[in-house]
Design a protein around this motif. Structure first.
Motif, mmCIF file in Angstrom:
data_model
loop_
_atom_site.group_PDB
_atom_site.id
_atom_site.type_symbol
_atom_site.label_atom_id
_atom_site.label_comp_id
_atom_site.label_asym_id
_atom_site.label_seq_id
_atom_site.Cartn_x
_atom_site.Cartn_y
_atom_site.Cartn_z
ATOM 1 N N ILE A 78 -0.149 -30.182 77.028
ATOM 2 C CA ILE A 78 -0.481 -28.803 77.443
ATOM 3 C C ILE A 78 0.714 -28.644 78.494
ATOM 4 C CG2 ILE A 78 -2.107 -27.728 79.259
ATOM 5 C CD1 ILE A 78 -4.408 -29.083 77.862
ATOM 6 N N ALA A 79 1.154 -27.258 78.596
ATOM 7 C CA ALA A 79 2.324 -26.982 79.421
ATOM 8 C C ALA A 79 1.506 -25.715 79.978
ATOM 9 C CB ALA A 79 3.238 -26.482 78.782
ATOM 10 N N PHE A 80 1.748 -25.534 81.444
ATOM 11 C CA PHE A 80 1.594 -24.397 82.327
ATOM 12 C C PHE A 80 2.699 -23.963 83.216
ATOM 13 C CE2 PHE A 80 -0.136 -27.887 84.446
ATOM 14 C CZ PHE A 80 0.281 -27.744 85.886
ATOM 15 N N ASN A 81 2.588 -23.038 83.724
ATOM 16 C CA ASN A 81 3.490 -22.415 84.660
ATOM 17 C C ASN A 81 3.633 -23.078 86.146
ATOM 18 O OD1 ASN A 81 3.264 -19.944 82.533
ATOM 19 N ND2 ASN A 81 5.512 -20.359 82.863
ATOM 20 N N SER A 82 2.489 -22.654 86.749
ATOM 21 C CA SER A 82 2.554 -23.289 88.122
ATOM 22 C C SER A 82 1.000 -23.577 88.468
ATOM 23 C CB SER A 82 2.729 -22.141 88.884
ATOM 24 O OG SER A 82 3.948 -21.585 88.933
ATOM 25 N N LEU A 83 0.715 -24.356 89.578
ATOM 26 C CA LEU A 83 -0.550 -24.619 89.963
ATOM 27 C C LEU A 83 -0.909 -23.903 91.170
ATOM 28 C CD1 LEU A 83 -3.128 -26.448 89.515
ATOM 29 C CD2 LEU A 83 -2.063 -28.113 91.185
ATOM 30 N N TYR A 84 -1.779 -23.537 91.448
ATOM 31 C CA TYR A 84 -2.397 -22.716 92.641
ATOM 32 C C TYR A 84 -3.332 -23.609 93.494
ATOM 33 C CZ TYR A 84 -0.090 -18.471 90.691
ATOM 34 O OH TYR A 84 0.844 -17.407 90.210
ATOM 35 N N THR A 85 -3.032 -24.185 94.522
ATOM 36 C CA THR A 85 -4.131 -24.799 95.288
ATOM 37 C C THR A 85 -4.684 -23.844 96.407
ATOM 38 O OG1 THR A 85 -2.566 -25.285 97.109
ATOM 39 C CG2 THR A 85 -2.690 -26.909 95.204
ATOM 40 N N ASN A 104 -1.387 -22.301 74.536
ATOM 41 C CA ASN A 104 -0.016 -22.754 74.304
ATOM 42 C C ASN A 104 0.276 -22.414 73.169
ATOM 43 O OD1 ASN A 104 -0.149 -25.851 76.488
ATOM 44 N ND2 ASN A 104 0.210 -23.905 77.108
ATOM 45 N N ARG A 105 -0.341 -22.358 72.088
ATOM 46 C CA ARG A 105 -0.103 -22.024 70.851
ATOM 47 C C ARG A 105 -0.078 -20.782 70.641
ATOM 48 N NH1 ARG A 105 -4.289 -25.719 69.455
ATOM 49 N NH2 ARG A 105 -5.819 -23.950 68.820
#
Length: 318
Positions: free
Chosen positions: A204-211, A161-162
């Motif tokens: 924490i940031a993220f774009n998408s989660l994949y299951t 992220n940083r």
């Protein structure tokens, strides 16, 4: 259940499972890894020595350029441990057709000094990271991947992220695998839970989660067998077969190449040694035209990709 029962389900659906294009090349750079995860279908680990050579990397690069491949999906093992990774990424950046480069990471490899400069390199070369994060809860990650992995994963996610991942620039996607012989929950709900918990607790940031549904092969299949649960899990997958997913499965528009350069419909067929039905099965000899319209080689493991909401290397199909 018969080994080839999946074909019967496909026939009953009135559909044919064939390759429509070769838009994506998935490259398995080898089985060497710093972890030995319980759900790993390729049984990667520190004891493995298989690594893709520079010659095979060059064969892949020629195929990508010649066939106009748009997406290159780099996996392993820990692909970071292949000495030709940076070369591969730099050369892919020179190929006009390539729109997306994906790197599948276990995260904690980036906590080791030898690979500490990789995040900046990946950012500079516009590489999207798909990071294994089996759960946002420490106890579940520890059960799948071992002690200390959760803390290291959190450190690396914060560092990514940083550096600049997880926002408008190169993407940071996380991967959820169920901890046992069950289907994943709904992807949107799990993504919301991940974002809320990781955001509140660690920023924490993220774009998408994949299951991704676990395939009952490799270590995961052996573990289920040792528990006496393998047949029940296979039945669960077959009972939840969804014919609508046949139109969306990843093998319709990708091929997978192993560390030696041999080509398969997917990474799971690679592990099971189910090669493409073509006379020349090496990436250095193939052309995309030979693969279009060819039937996909299937087996009982294919129920995992078509069960419920479906599963692919980029998450749920629905």
């Amino acid at each position: 259940m018969e080994t080839r029962a999946f074909d019967t389900y496909v026939e009953k659906s009135g559909q044919a499972l064939v390759r429509d294009s070769v838009a994506c090349l998935q490259m398995n750079l080898g089985f060497v890894c710093n972890l030995s995860c319980a759900h790993c279908h390729v049984e990667a680990g520190p004891h493995r020595h298989e690594k893709m050579s520079r010659a095979v990397v060059d064969d892949c690069l020629r195929f990508v350029e010649r066939e106009g491949v748009r997406v290159v999906d780099i996996t392993g093992g820990a692909p970071e441990m292949n000495p030709h990774l940076r070369y591969l990424i730099l050369e892919l950046g020179k190929i006009a057709s390539v729109e997306t480069i994906l790197l599948r990471s276990n995260l904690v490899i980036l906590d080791e000094p030898e690979y500490a400069s990789l995040p900046e390199f990946l950012l500079q070369n516009n590489v999207d990271i798909i990071a294994s994060m089996p759960c946002y809860l420490e106890e579940n990650v520890t059960a799948q991947r071992g002690r200390g992995v959760y803390e290291a994963s959190i450190r690396i996610l914060q560092r990514l992220n940083r550096v600049g991942f997880g926002g408008e620039g190169p993407k940071l996607h996380l991967v959820y695998n169920p901890g046992g012989g069950v289907l994943p929950g709904p992807q949107p709900a799990l993504e919301a839970a991940y974002k809320e918990n990781l955001g509140k607790a660690f920023g924490i940031a993220f774009n998408s989660l994949y299951t991704i549904t676990n395939i009952p092969i490799g270590r995961f299949g052996l573990d289920l067998a040792n528990q006496g649960r393998l047949d029940a899990y296979r039945k669960l997958l077959a009972d939840n077969f969804n014919p609508d997913n046949l139109k969306k499965v990843m093998c319709r528009n990708m091929i997978s190449v192993d560390w030696q350069g041999y080509v398969y419909d997917c990474d799971f067929n690679h592990v099971l040694q189910l090669p493409l039905d073509v006379p020349r099965g090496h990436i250095g000899d193939l052309t995309g035209g030979e693969l279009i319209g060819k039937p996909v080689i299937t087996g009982e493991h294919c129920f995992a990709c078509t069960a419920g909401a479906g599963s692919s290397c980029q998450g749920s199909l629905n």
